[in-house]
Design an enzyme around this catalytic site. Structure first.
Site, PDB file in Angstrom:
ATOM      1  N   ASN A  45       0.838  -1.187   0.000  1.00  0.00           N
ATOM      2  CA  ASN A  45       0.000   0.000   0.000  1.00  0.00           C
ATOM      3  C   ASN A  45       0.880   1.247   0.000  1.00  0.00           C
ATOM      4  OD1 ASN A  45       0.583  -0.908   2.719  1.00  0.00           O
ATOM      5  ND2 ASN A  45      -0.952   0.492   3.528  1.00  0.00           N
ATOM      6  N   GLU A  47       0.222   5.163   0.702  1.00  0.00           N
ATOM      7  CA  GLU A  47      -0.733   6.173   1.158  1.00  0.00           C
ATOM      8  C   GLU A  47      -0.347   7.558   0.640  1.00  0.00           C
ATOM      9  OE1 GLU A  47      -2.072   3.861   5.222  1.00  0.00           O
ATOM     10  OE2 GLU A  47      -0.931   5.717   5.428  1.00  0.00           O
ATOM     11  N   CYS A  56      -4.045   0.737  -2.757  1.00  0.00           N
ATOM     12  CA  CYS A  56      -3.899  -0.482  -1.958  1.00  0.00           C
ATOM     13  C   CYS A  56      -2.858  -1.428  -2.556  1.00  0.00           C
ATOM     14  CB  CYS A  56      -5.234  -1.213  -1.868  1.00  0.00           C
ATOM     15  SG  CYS A  56      -6.529  -0.276  -1.046  1.00  0.00           S
ATOM     16  N   GLU A  58      -3.112  -4.623  -3.093  1.00  0.00           N
ATOM     17  CA  GLU A  58      -3.672  -5.550  -4.083  1.00  0.00           C
ATOM     18  C   GLU A  58      -3.633  -4.949  -5.475  1.00  0.00           C
ATOM     19  OE1 GLU A  58      -5.853  -6.351  -0.161  1.00  0.00           O
ATOM     20  OE2 GLU A  58      -5.005  -4.635  -1.200  1.00  0.00           O
ATOM     21  N   CYS A  89     -10.084  -4.953   0.542  1.00  0.00           N
ATOM     22  CA  CYS A  89     -11.196  -4.003   0.633  1.00  0.00           C
ATOM     23  C   CYS A  89     -12.118  -4.165  -0.583  1.00  0.00           C
ATOM     24  CB  CYS A  89     -10.661  -2.572   0.733  1.00  0.00           C
ATOM     25  SG  CYS A  89     -10.027  -1.910  -0.826  1.00  0.00           S
ATOM     26  N   CYS A  92     -10.663  -3.259  -4.111  1.00  0.00           N
ATOM     27  CA  CYS A  92      -9.684  -4.277  -4.513  1.00  0.00           C
ATOM     28  C   CYS A  92     -10.380  -5.573  -4.922  1.00  0.00           C
ATOM     29  CB  CYS A  92      -8.678  -4.525  -3.392  1.00  0.00           C
ATOM     30  SG  CYS A  92      -7.534  -3.133  -3.205  1.00  0.00           S
TER      31      CYS A  92
END
Length: 143
Positions: A45, A47, A56, A58, A89, A92
């Protein structure tokens, strides 16, 4: 999917999590995806101070594989150093549904050597996939 080397995916995902840029959530995530070619691709990830700019792990792992020419995948492993196992999430899950078969295994592991596995269809039942677009009736903008 008995030919999946889960230990290799766990290790790759763990290493990817160590590269996560998570200064805001303090929630590093690493992901490893197994392409049908047999190659493993990773992502973490990343940010952003503008939270909507966060990407993310994924999606980063799948994106790295796409850049390398992959389009089909057999498995995905999420690693987080959390006591509770963490599935992907919602956004994803939708991206995973674009490239994985509904019965593809999606797993989560942690630093406690725990692992849980779901099929994609368990995580995202009735997913909106390319099949819906291919089978849709196209609407003429002039009507």
């Amino acid at each position: 999917m008995s030919n999946i080397n889960w230990a290799a995916l766990q290790l790759a995902a763990k290493h990817a999590s160590e590269q996560a840029y998570a200064p805001y959530s303090k929630f590093p995530v690493g992901v490893a995806v197994l392409a049908q070619s047999g190659k493993i691709y990773t992502g973490c990830n990343v940010e952003n101070a503008s939270y909507g700019g966060t990407v993310c792990a994924e999606r980063n792992a799948i994106g790295a594989a796409i850049v390398a020419g992959e389009r089909k995948f057999d498995a995905l492993m999420v690693y987080t150093p959390q006591a509770q196992l963490t599935p992907p999430c919602g956004i994803c899950r939708q991206v995973i549904a674009e490239f994985f078969m509904p019965d593809a295994p999606v797993a989560s592991c942690n630093h406690l050597q725990q692992q849980q596995t779901w099929s994609l269809v368990e995580l995202l039942p009735a997913a909106f996939t390319p099949t819906y677009l291919a089978n849709s009736i196209k609407v003429d903008g002039n009507t």
